[in-house]
Design a protein around this motif. Structure first.
Motif, mmCIF file in Angstrom:
data_model
loop_
_atom_site.group_PDB
_atom_site.id
_atom_site.type_symbol
_atom_site.label_atom_id
_atom_site.label_comp_id
_atom_site.label_asym_id
_atom_site.label_seq_id
_atom_site.Cartn_x
_atom_site.Cartn_y
_atom_site.Cartn_z
ATOM 1 N N CYS A 1 0.906 -1.068 -0.038
ATOM 2 C CA CYS A 1 0.259 -0.113 0.150
ATOM 3 C C CYS A 1 0.980 1.303 0.167
ATOM 4 O O CYS A 1 0.500 2.255 -0.129
ATOM 5 C CB CYS A 1 -1.082 -0.046 1.119
ATOM 6 S SG CYS A 1 -2.076 -1.385 1.262
ATOM 7 N N ARG B 1 -10.972 -1.834 1.509
ATOM 8 C CA ARG B 1 -12.299 -2.614 1.054
ATOM 9 C C ARG B 1 -12.225 -4.013 1.984
ATOM 10 O O ARG B 1 -13.195 -4.607 2.316
ATOM 11 C CB ARG B 1 -12.176 -2.765 -0.393
ATOM 12 C CG ARG B 1 -13.685 -3.250 -1.103
ATOM 13 C CD ARG B 1 -13.567 -3.038 -2.423
ATOM 14 N NE ARG B 1 -14.412 -4.316 -2.847
ATOM 15 C CZ ARG B 1 -13.700 -5.118 -3.915
ATOM 16 N NH1 ARG B 1 -12.563 -5.125 -4.568
ATOM 17 N NH2 ARG B 1 -14.382 -6.367 -4.001
ATOM 18 N N LYS C 1 -1.649 2.922 -4.972
ATOM 19 C CA LYS C 1 -2.907 3.534 -4.339
ATOM 20 C C LYS C 1 -3.924 2.321 -4.284
ATOM 21 O O LYS C 1 -4.924 2.305 -3.578
ATOM 22 C CB LYS C 1 -3.434 4.663 -5.112
ATOM 23 C CG LYS C 1 -4.534 5.430 -4.709
ATOM 24 C CD LYS C 1 -5.057 6.680 -5.292
ATOM 25 C CE LYS C 1 -6.122 7.175 -5.041
ATOM 26 N NZ LYS C 1 -6.844 8.081 -5.689
ATOM 27 N N PHE C 2 -3.905 1.788 -5.662
ATOM 28 C CA PHE C 2 -4.912 0.602 -5.648
ATOM 29 C C PHE C 2 -4.989 -0.535 -4.880
ATOM 30 O O PHE C 2 -6.071 -0.870 -4.042
ATOM 31 C CB PHE C 2 -4.926 0.078 -7.117
ATOM 32 C CG PHE C 2 -3.794 -0.734 -7.287
ATOM 33 C CD1 PHE C 2 -3.853 -2.300 -6.922
ATOM 34 C CD2 PHE C 2 -2.609 -0.212 -7.697
ATOM 35 C CE1 PHE C 2 -2.814 -2.883 -7.411
ATOM 36 C CE2 PHE C 2 -1.400 -1.226 -8.025
ATOM 37 C CZ PHE C 2 -1.555 -2.385 -7.716
ATOM 38 N N ARG D 1 -3.833 0.109 -1.545
ATOM 39 C CA ARG D 1 -4.374 0.851 -0.468
ATOM 40 C C ARG D 1 -5.858 0.597 -0.335
ATOM 41 O O ARG D 1 -6.775 0.261 0.520
ATOM 42 C CB ARG D 1 -3.963 2.150 -0.381
ATOM 43 C CG ARG D 1 -4.247 2.712 0.958
ATOM 44 C CD ARG D 1 -3.396 4.122 1.000
ATOM 45 N NE ARG D 1 -3.114 4.993 -0.106
ATOM 46 C CZ ARG D 1 -2.193 5.202 -0.654
ATOM 47 N NH1 ARG D 1 -1.150 4.366 -0.229
ATOM 48 N NH2 ARG D 1 -1.929 5.908 -1.913
ATOM 49 N N GLU D 2 -6.562 1.017 -1.452
ATOM 50 C CA GLU D 2 -8.066 0.830 -1.491
ATOM 51 C C GLU D 2 -8.384 -0.369 -1.384
ATOM 52 O O GLU D 2 -9.500 -0.696 -0.824
ATOM 53 C CB GLU D 2 -8.313 1.377 -3.122
ATOM 54 C CG GLU D 2 -8.237 3.088 -3.289
ATOM 55 C CD GLU D 2 -8.291 3.608 -4.652
ATOM 56 O OE1 GLU D 2 -8.247 2.596 -5.426
ATOM 57 O OE2 GLU D 2 -8.114 4.597 -4.802
ATOM 58 N N GLU D 3 -7.831 -1.461 -2.207
ATOM 59 C CA GLU D 3 -8.114 -2.783 -1.788
ATOM 60 C C GLU D 3 -8.080 -3.283 -0.357
ATOM 61 O O GLU D 3 -9.041 -4.105 0.047
ATOM 62 C CB GLU D 3 -7.698 -3.709 -3.013
ATOM 63 C CG GLU D 3 -8.024 -3.621 -4.358
ATOM 64 C CD GLU D 3 -9.422 -3.800 -4.505
ATOM 65 O OE1 GLU D 3 -10.031 -4.661 -4.036
ATOM 66 O OE2 GLU D 3 -10.149 -3.213 -5.528
#
Length: 179
Positions: free
Chosen positions: A157, A169, A161-162, A164-166
């Motif tokens: 992360c 989630r 960024k993706f 970190r977003e996952e």
């Protein structure tokens, strides 16, 4: 839950030669939810507790944003000793610790695999992370079928960024599962 522990002088694999501490699970050892990383890092080896370094701070921040108390879940690793230079644990090392891990994971309702090594060790998957992240799988441990949720390791992360977003989630999915 009847978890087995390595002996204090465990020498089941070569990782015993350089460790400071055997890193055992932390948090709520009775939790139905367990997070599994790959291996202790330097800070974890020194303190004898999983996810207390940089990756732990990222994980703690994700828990805090979701309103989950870190102490309400169990956190562990596939291996209990630090690999030299923070390299990935080998298959031999993961196999040596697997009875300990299995005893930690059986009878849970949700296992969250943090990163490629943990995911490979628990479900045998070696493909692209993007194909399986945040998709529930099942795994049989100790004769029990348990839900398994793969996600990115907190260190992924830092620059992605993706990821970190996952991870956020993932934590949201865990929160729903805990309700």
């Amino acid at each position: 839950m009847n978890m087995i522990r390595p002996k204090a002088d465990c020498d089941l694999c070569p990782l015993c030669k350089e460790r400071t501490n055997i890193v055992l699970p932390s948090g709520n050892l009775e939790s139905r939810v367990v997070f599994v990383g790959e291996a202790p890092g330097e800070n974890e080896d020194l303190m004898g507790k999983p996810f207390v370094g940089r990756a732990g701070k990222i994980l703690d921040d994700a828990f805090a944003k979701a309103g989950i108390d870190r102490e309400s879940v169990m956190i562990t690793n596939t291996v209990k000793c630090r690999p030299p230079n923070n390299r990935d644990p080998t298959q031999e090392e993961m196999s040596a610790c697997r009875p300990f891990l299995d005893s930690e994971l059986e009878s849970r309702s949700l296992i969250v695999g943090l990163g490629k090594s943990a995911i490979r060790d628990i479900i045998g998957y070696e493909g692209p992370m993007a194909d399986i992240v945040n998709k529930i799988h099942t795994v049989t441990i100790g004769g029990n079928v348990v839900n398994f949720l793969p996600t990115y390791h907190p260190m992924a992360c830092i620059y992605r960024k993706f990821a970190r977003e996952e991870l956020m989630r993932t934590i949201s999915i865990v929160k729903e599962a805990m309700l």
